[in-house]
Design an enzyme around this catalytic site. Structure first.
Site, PDB file in Angstrom:
ATOM      1  N   TYR A   1       0.841  -1.257   0.022  1.00  0.00           N
ATOM      2  CA  TYR A   1       0.113   0.054  -0.041  1.00  0.00           C
ATOM      3  C   TYR A   1       0.966   1.222   0.048  1.00  0.00           C
ATOM      4  CZ  TYR A   1      -3.995  -2.767  -0.244  1.00  0.00           C
ATOM      5  OH  TYR A   1      -4.902  -3.637  -0.655  1.00  0.00           O
TER       6      TYR A   1
ATOM      7  N   ARG B   1       1.395   1.695  -3.621  1.00  0.00           N
ATOM      8  CA  ARG B   1       0.305   2.445  -4.460  1.00  0.00           C
ATOM      9  C   ARG B   1       0.165   4.023  -4.126  1.00  0.00           C
ATOM     10  NH1 ARG B   1       1.026  -1.967  -5.378  1.00  0.00           N
ATOM     11  NH2 ARG B   1       1.833  -0.466  -7.294  1.00  0.00           N
TER      12      ARG B   1
ATOM     13  N   GLN C   1     -15.398   2.139  -6.227  1.00  0.00           N
ATOM     14  CA  GLN C   1     -14.705   1.181  -5.608  1.00  0.00           C
ATOM     15  C   GLN C   1     -13.184   1.502  -5.429  1.00  0.00           C
ATOM     16  OE1 GLN C   1     -15.985  -2.846  -7.649  1.00  0.00           O
ATOM     17  NE2 GLN C   1     -16.536  -1.158  -9.010  1.00  0.00           N
TER      18      GLN C   1
ATOM     19  N   VAL D   1      -9.448   3.350  -4.403  1.00  0.00           N
ATOM     20  CA  VAL D   1      -8.991   3.873  -3.177  1.00  0.00           C
ATOM     21  C   VAL D   1      -8.100   5.107  -3.499  1.00  0.00           C
ATOM     22  CG1 VAL D   1      -9.173   1.575  -2.129  1.00  0.00           C
ATOM     23  CG2 VAL D   1      -6.951   2.385  -3.241  1.00  0.00           C
ATOM     24  N   ASP D   2      -8.168   5.438  -4.795  1.00  0.00           N
ATOM     25  CA  ASP D   2      -7.538   6.707  -5.128  1.00  0.00           C
ATOM     26  C   ASP D   2      -8.495   7.939  -4.877  1.00  0.00           C
ATOM     27  OD1 ASP D   2      -8.813   7.598  -7.346  1.00  0.00           O
ATOM     28  OD2 ASP D   2      -7.949   5.927  -8.323  1.00  0.00           O
TER      29      ASP D   2
ATOM     30  N   HIS E   1     -14.405   0.714  -1.029  1.00  0.00           N
ATOM     31  CA  HIS E   1     -13.322  -0.210  -0.465  1.00  0.00           C
ATOM     32  C   HIS E   1     -12.263   0.582  -0.066  1.00  0.00           C
ATOM     33  CE1 HIS E   1     -14.741  -3.242  -3.913  1.00  0.00           C
ATOM     34  NE2 HIS E   1     -15.459  -3.311  -2.770  1.00  0.00           N
TER      35      HIS E   1
ATOM     36  N   GLY F   1     -15.813   1.564 -16.028  1.00  0.00           N
ATOM     37  CA  GLY F   1     -14.613   1.038 -15.651  1.00  0.00           C
ATOM     38  C   GLY F   1     -14.498  -0.091 -14.521  1.00  0.00           C
TER      39      GLY F   1
ATOM     40  N   SER G   1     -15.181  -4.521 -13.857  1.00  0.00           N
ATOM     41  CA  SER G   1     -15.288  -5.727 -14.321  1.00  0.00           C
ATOM     42  C   SER G   1     -16.431  -6.369 -13.718  1.00  0.00           C
ATOM     43  CB  SER G   1     -14.196  -6.604 -14.088  1.00  0.00           C
ATOM     44  OG  SER G   1     -13.901  -6.938 -12.607  1.00  0.00           O
TER      45      SER G   1
HETATM   46  P1  OAD Z   1     -11.005  -4.611 -12.423  1.00  0.00           P
HETATM   47  O1  OAD Z   1      -9.599  -4.603 -12.941  1.00  0.00           O
HETATM   48  O2  OAD Z   1     -11.656  -5.758 -12.070  1.00  0.00           O
HETATM   49  O3  OAD Z   1     -11.782  -4.283 -13.803  1.00  0.00           O
HETATM   50  C1  OAD Z   1     -11.299  -2.960 -14.285  1.00  0.00           C
HETATM   51  C2  OAD Z   1     -12.312  -2.734 -15.520  1.00  0.00           C
HETATM   52  O4  OAD Z   1     -11.698  -1.656 -16.229  1.00  0.00           O
HETATM   53  C3  OAD Z   1     -12.425  -3.818 -16.644  1.00  0.00           C
HETATM   54  O5  OAD Z   1     -13.737  -3.947 -16.879  1.00  0.00           O
HETATM   55  C4  OAD Z   1     -11.488  -3.128 -17.950  1.00  0.00           C
HETATM   56  O6  OAD Z   1     -12.344  -3.507 -18.965  1.00  0.00           O
HETATM   57  C5  OAD Z   1     -11.916  -1.585 -17.656  1.00  0.00           C
HETATM   58  N1  OAD Z   1     -10.844  -0.738 -18.028  1.00  0.00           N
HETATM   59  C6  OAD Z   1      -9.585  -1.048 -18.663  1.00  0.00           C
HETATM   60  N2  OAD Z   1      -9.030   0.220 -19.037  1.00  0.00           N
HETATM   61  C7  OAD Z   1      -9.852   1.152 -19.154  1.00  0.00           C
HETATM   62  C8  OAD Z   1     -10.249   2.682 -19.510  1.00  0.00           C
HETATM   63  N3  OAD Z   1      -8.919   3.081 -20.062  1.00  0.00           N
HETATM   64  N4  OAD Z   1     -11.191   3.235 -19.347  1.00  0.00           N
HETATM   65  C9  OAD Z   1     -12.232   2.534 -18.726  1.00  0.00           C
HETATM   66  N5  OAD Z   1     -12.324   1.292 -18.268  1.00  0.00           N
HETATM   67  C10 OAD Z   1     -11.266   0.475 -18.467  1.00  0.00           C
HETATM   68  O7  OAD Z   1     -11.385  -3.433 -11.412  1.00  0.00           O
HETATM   69  P2  OAD Z   1     -12.515  -3.202 -10.536  1.00  0.00           P
HETATM   70  O8  OAD Z   1     -13.743  -3.684 -11.172  1.00  0.00           O
HETATM   71  O9  OAD Z   1     -12.485  -1.737 -10.190  1.00  0.00           O
HETATM   72  O10 OAD Z   1     -10.799  -4.149  -4.344  1.00  0.00           O
HETATM   73  O11 OAD Z   1     -12.275  -4.100  -9.212  1.00  0.00           O
HETATM   74  C11 OAD Z   1     -13.147  -4.182  -8.225  1.00  0.00           C
HETATM   75  C12 OAD Z   1     -12.214  -4.470  -6.947  1.00  0.00           C
HETATM   76  O12 OAD Z   1     -11.307  -5.510  -7.080  1.00  0.00           O
HETATM   77  C13 OAD Z   1     -11.301  -3.211  -6.612  1.00  0.00           C
HETATM   78  O13 OAD Z   1     -11.910  -2.005  -5.863  1.00  0.00           O
HETATM   79  C14 OAD Z   1     -10.205  -3.850  -5.877  1.00  0.00           C
HETATM   80  C15 OAD Z   1      -9.919  -5.147  -6.551  1.00  0.00           C
HETATM   81  O14 OAD Z   1      -9.527  -6.242  -6.013  1.00  0.00           O
HETATM   82  C16 OAD Z   1     -10.035  -4.263  -3.284  1.00  0.00           C
HETATM   83  O15 OAD Z   1      -8.870  -4.104  -3.419  1.00  0.00           O
HETATM   84  C17 OAD Z   1     -10.802  -4.474  -2.038  1.00  0.00           C
END
Ligand code: OAD
Length: 235
Positions: A54, A57, A87, A89-90, A105, A172, A174
């Protein structure tokens, strides 16, 4: 009356600012094991590595600035009633000027007591958490982050915010992490339109509401969509 728009964001909204996502091919979870750095067990058994992860990060985030996606979301406050649920943390939504941001988160720039979750400290300077830093209750401090396997204390509040939305915009994410991903089901009814801006293929299989997927990166797709919505709502 102004429409209430809720913007639900994930790592992708910050990708165009140079912050890694988690599950893309070059994402953080390709280089680190979640169980080594993001679980309560890791904090207990492998404290140094967790704090270091962290710290890195946080150090990285200090060099990042909001992109056109964050800025367009902040500018929505000039023409509608908007709330951001992130979601991430920034603090790029706040840096961009968004005034109502709920962090599901946790937040990188905060630490909290390991004993008392209410005892939260802002990091006002620098990026480094001293491994032995303690709170005023004498307990060790930890990153103010929701680890895998921990409760998500802000989830109920986030559900209430989403339930009040006339329009939901998802950017953005998943939609792979629970319970956060289920927020899209808490819209008031089946009529509430959902817009998704993501260049990839988030898991939308369960969404029954009218869904528009804009397959663009955030810095391009978000300003485009928000301009369109602003024009439509002004008619
Ligand atoms: P993910 O890494 O799972 O998903 C990222 C998403 O962003 C994907 O659907 C990509 O297609 C999309 N993406 C990539 N580049 C992009 C761009 N330039 N513009 C827009 N979208 C783009 O991240 P999260 O869904 O945020 O939790 O993950 C959820 C949680 O999992 C996070 O909050 C974190 C992680 O583990 C904790 O740390 C507790």
């Amino acid at each position: 009356m102004k429409k209430r728009i809720v913007v639900f964001t994930g790592a992708g909204v910050s990708a165009d600012s140079g912050i890694s996502t988690f599950r893309d091919a070059d994402g953080l979870w390709a280089n680190y094991r979640i169980e080594d750095v993001c679980t309560p067990e890791a904090l207990r058994n492998n404290r140094e590595q967790v704090i270091e992860f962290y710290n890195m990060r946080r150090k990285e985030s200090l060099t990042k600035r909001p992109n056109a996606g964050h800025l367009a979301i902040a500018a929505m406050e000039e023409w509608t009633d908007v709330c951001v649920v992130t979601q991430n943390v920034d603090n790029l939504h706040e840096q961009a000027g968004s005034s109502r941001v709920l962090h599901l988160h946790g937040e990188l720039m905060k630490l909290r007591s390991e004993r008392n979750p209410e005892l939260i400290y802002d990091i006002n300077e620098g990026w480094e958490q001293d491994i032995d830093a303690r709170g005023e209750d004498g307990a060790l401090l930890r990153p103010h982050i929701v680890f895998f396997g921990e409760d998500v204390p802000m989830f109920d509040t986030a559900c209430r915010i989403v339930a009040a939305a006339d329009i939901l915009i998802v950017v953005g994410t998943s939609l792979a992490v629970y319970p956060a991903a289920t927020l899209v089901y808490y819209v008031r009814d089946r009529q509430v339109p959902i817009y998704l801006v993501d260049p990839g293929n988030p898991d939308t299989a369960m969404i029954r509401n009218p869904l528009t997927h804009i397959k663009e990166r955030g810095a391009v797709g978000v300003p485009q969509l928000l301009k369109q919505l602003k024009d439509e709502l002004a008619e």
